[in-house]
Design an enzyme around this catalytic site. Sequence first.
Site, PDB file in Angstrom:
ATOM      1  N   CYS A   1       0.810  -1.225   0.000  1.00 54.91           N
ATOM      2  CA  CYS A   1       0.000   0.000   0.000  1.00 54.91           C
ATOM      3  C   CYS A   1       0.843   1.274   0.000  1.00 54.91           C
ATOM      4  O   CYS A   1       0.336   2.352  -0.328  1.00 54.91           O
ATOM      5  CB  CYS A   1      -0.949   0.013   1.186  1.00 54.91           C
TER       6      CYS A   1
ATOM      7  N   HIS B   1      -3.392   7.402   1.706  1.00 52.98           N
ATOM      8  CA  HIS B   1      -3.739   6.037   1.296  1.00 52.98           C
ATOM      9  C   HIS B   1      -5.092   5.716   1.905  1.00 52.98           C
ATOM     10  O   HIS B   1      -5.347   6.008   3.072  1.00 52.98           O
ATOM     11  CB  HIS B   1      -2.676   5.059   1.781  1.00 52.98           C
TER      12      HIS B   1
ATOM     13  N   ASN C   1      -9.927  -0.249  -0.266  1.00 51.29           N
ATOM     14  CA  ASN C   1      -8.469  -0.123  -0.242  1.00 51.29           C
ATOM     15  C   ASN C   1      -7.918  -0.716  -1.539  1.00 51.29           C
ATOM     16  O   ASN C   1      -7.942  -1.933  -1.712  1.00 51.29           O
ATOM     17  CB  ASN C   1      -7.932  -0.858   0.988  1.00 51.29           C
TER      18      ASN C   1
HETATM   19  N1  ACO Z   1     -18.127  -8.637   9.060  1.00 53.02           N
HETATM   20  C1  ACO Z   1     -18.627  -8.853  10.277  1.00 53.02           C
HETATM   21  N2  ACO Z   1     -17.872  -9.138  11.347  1.00 53.02           N
HETATM   22  C2  ACO Z   1     -16.539  -9.180  11.171  1.00 53.02           C
HETATM   23  C3  ACO Z   1     -15.942  -8.958   9.916  1.00 53.02           C
HETATM   24  C4  ACO Z   1     -16.803  -8.680   8.836  1.00 53.02           C
HETATM   25  N3  ACO Z   1     -16.332  -8.433   7.586  1.00 53.02           N
HETATM   26  N4  ACO Z   1     -14.610  -9.076  10.056  1.00 53.02           N
HETATM   27  C5  ACO Z   1     -14.362  -9.342  11.326  1.00 53.02           C
HETATM   28  N5  ACO Z   1     -15.524  -9.420  12.017  1.00 53.02           N
HETATM   29  C6  ACO Z   1     -15.719  -9.691  13.429  1.00 53.02           C
HETATM   30  C7  ACO Z   1     -14.564 -10.451  14.027  1.00 53.02           C
HETATM   31  O1  ACO Z   1     -14.708 -11.847  13.791  1.00 53.02           O
HETATM   32  C8  ACO Z   1     -14.696 -10.086  15.484  1.00 53.02           C
HETATM   33  O2  ACO Z   1     -15.737 -10.883  16.046  1.00 53.02           O
HETATM   34  P1  ACO Z   1     -15.559 -11.488  17.517  1.00 53.02           P
HETATM   35  O3  ACO Z   1     -15.431 -10.296  18.420  1.00 53.02           O
HETATM   36  O4  ACO Z   1     -16.816 -12.256  17.698  1.00 53.02           O
HETATM   37  O5  ACO Z   1     -14.321 -12.315  17.468  1.00 53.02           O
HETATM   38  C9  ACO Z   1     -15.203  -8.655  15.454  1.00 53.02           C
HETATM   39  O6  ACO Z   1     -15.742  -8.459  14.138  1.00 53.02           O
HETATM   40  C10 ACO Z   1     -14.138  -7.636  15.704  1.00 53.02           C
HETATM   41  O7  ACO Z   1     -13.013  -7.927  14.878  1.00 53.02           O
HETATM   42  P2  ACO Z   1     -11.716  -7.045  14.925  1.00 53.02           P
HETATM   43  O8  ACO Z   1     -10.684  -7.611  13.996  1.00 53.02           O
HETATM   44  O9  ACO Z   1     -11.326  -6.825  16.351  1.00 53.02           O
HETATM   45  O10 ACO Z   1     -12.289  -5.695  14.324  1.00 53.02           O
HETATM   46  P3  ACO Z   1     -11.614  -4.283  14.298  1.00 53.02           P
HETATM   47  O11 ACO Z   1     -12.443  -3.312  15.004  1.00 53.02           O
HETATM   48  O12 ACO Z   1     -10.166  -4.329  14.642  1.00 53.02           O
HETATM   49  O13 ACO Z   1     -11.719  -3.925  12.768  1.00 53.02           O
HETATM   50  C11 ACO Z   1     -10.348  -3.852  10.801  1.00 53.02           C
HETATM   51  C12 ACO Z   1     -11.057  -4.735  11.805  1.00 53.02           C
HETATM   52  C13 ACO Z   1     -11.361  -3.023  10.065  1.00 53.02           C
HETATM   53  C14 ACO Z   1      -9.589  -4.745   9.819  1.00 53.02           C
HETATM   54  C15 ACO Z   1      -9.379  -2.907  11.552  1.00 53.02           C
HETATM   55  O14 ACO Z   1      -8.571  -3.619  12.444  1.00 53.02           O
HETATM   56  C16 ACO Z   1      -8.486  -2.154  10.605  1.00 53.02           C
HETATM   57  O15 ACO Z   1      -8.934  -1.351   9.822  1.00 53.02           O
HETATM   58  N6  ACO Z   1      -7.148  -2.366  10.671  1.00 53.02           N
HETATM   59  C17 ACO Z   1      -6.220  -1.739   9.777  1.00 53.02           C
HETATM   60  C18 ACO Z   1      -6.172  -2.559   8.553  1.00 53.02           C
HETATM   61  C19 ACO Z   1      -5.538  -1.844   7.430  1.00 53.02           C
HETATM   62  O16 ACO Z   1      -5.482  -0.654   7.375  1.00 53.02           O
HETATM   63  N7  ACO Z   1      -5.050  -2.652   6.512  1.00 53.02           N
HETATM   64  C20 ACO Z   1      -4.504  -2.170   5.344  1.00 53.02           C
HETATM   65  C21 ACO Z   1      -3.062  -1.880   5.530  1.00 53.02           C
HETATM   66  S1  ACO Z   1      -2.476  -1.380   4.052  1.00 53.02           S
HETATM   67  C22 ACO Z   1      -1.875  -2.677   3.142  1.00 53.02           C
HETATM   68  O17 ACO Z   1      -0.684  -2.805   3.015  1.00 53.02           O
HETATM   69  C23 ACO Z   1      -2.807  -3.664   2.456  1.00 53.02           C
END
Ligand code: ACO
Length: 323
Positions: free
Chosen positions: A113, A250, A280
């Site tokens: 990214c 980004h 993304n």
């Molecule tokens: N739909 C519904 N529920 C979901 C989904 C989904 N798509 N995905 C995860 N959940 C659930 C999980 O299973 C978890 O359930 P549980 O509590 O029963 O176990 C709950 O939602 C919370 O999951 P978390 O992973 O803790 O959710 P979080 O609030 O951290 O959000 C996210 C996840 C959006 C991925 C966040 O952590 C984030 O944005 N992180 C940064 C990621 C990012 O920017 N990545 C790109 C980097 S750039 C690159 O190089 C590609």
Amino acid sequence: MVKRSRVLGCGTYLPANVVTNQDLERRVDTTDEWIVQRTGIKSRHLAADGELTSDLAIGAATRALDHAGIPASSIDCIVLATTTPDNTFPATATKVQAALGTLGFAMDIQAVCAGFVYALSVADNMIRGGQARRALVIGAETFSRILDWNDRTTCVLFGDGAGAVVLEGYDGKGDSSDRGVLSTHLHSDGTQYDLLYVDGGPSSTQTVGHVRMHGQEIFRHAVTKLSGVVEEALAANGLESTDIDWMVPHQANRRIIDGLARKMKLPPEKVVLTVDRHGNTSAASIPLAFGEAVADGRIKRGDLVLMEAIGGGLTWGSALIRW
Ligand code: ACO
């Protein structure tokens, strides 16, 4: 006088196929509400069968050349940032070179990214070092091809697309009133390799692999590392955050973007957002957002534009550009 690269033009290309959160609700165990609340994403474009990263890159590059008003034959360098090349080798950039008829040399850059900021830095340094006169810098991805469509924690986050800019060398005054790339700052931390990766590769498994991510840990690194590299850029140019006309971040997650803008005391109306409609798109997200804001007239000649990104590696960086 100082050698600089000014931006002559920009262009974007998105696949026609739009996939909404409601469409994904039918595919995996997720909801529109969860995706919007956690990420700000409402829809994304996905490449059609047979539509390749090179096709998107050629589309964006053709529009960037048209916008710049210059022929492809005057380009002597292509730097294409992608994580999803058409083939493991040769570089997808060489396919773009052949299709457009550009001269000189063409290469791919891999920084996930952060790829566009890395590619911009490489091209800017090529120009300032005298190895190129005019460069095409492209970010292009068919990220949907490396997603595990059974993994709801990653497959809802990404999209496909491409964006490109044309750079040209000129003699600037050497201060922050110059047009073009004022600075780029790059970083990586390989000790965080396992936070975001694909579980395959030519050397390890002889497969392409799928994206695996420790989302919360990436989130934790993002705002701190991005605000650090933004401060570095401002200090290097003797500028304050109040001098910035536009932040083109980004587009990984609305919450990361808002968090950084708050930390920098940048009002939301100075931030270009496309994450809601593009998801993304990895290396393509910055040039897509930049191209959109130039095309609709928000970014005007002379505006100071801050770009920043973080991605797998970890890799991160910033670029300050005067349009
Ligand atoms: N739909 C519904 N529920 C979901 C989904 C989904 N798509 N995905 C995860 N959940 C659930 C999980 O299973 C978890 O359930 P549980 O509590 O029963 O176990 C709950 O939602 C919370 O999951 P978390 O992973 O803790 O959710 P979080 O609030 O951290 O959000 C996210 C996840 C959006 C991925 C966040 O952590 C984030 O944005 N992180 C940064 C990621 C990012 O920017 N990545 C790109 C980097 S750039 C690159 O190089 C590609």
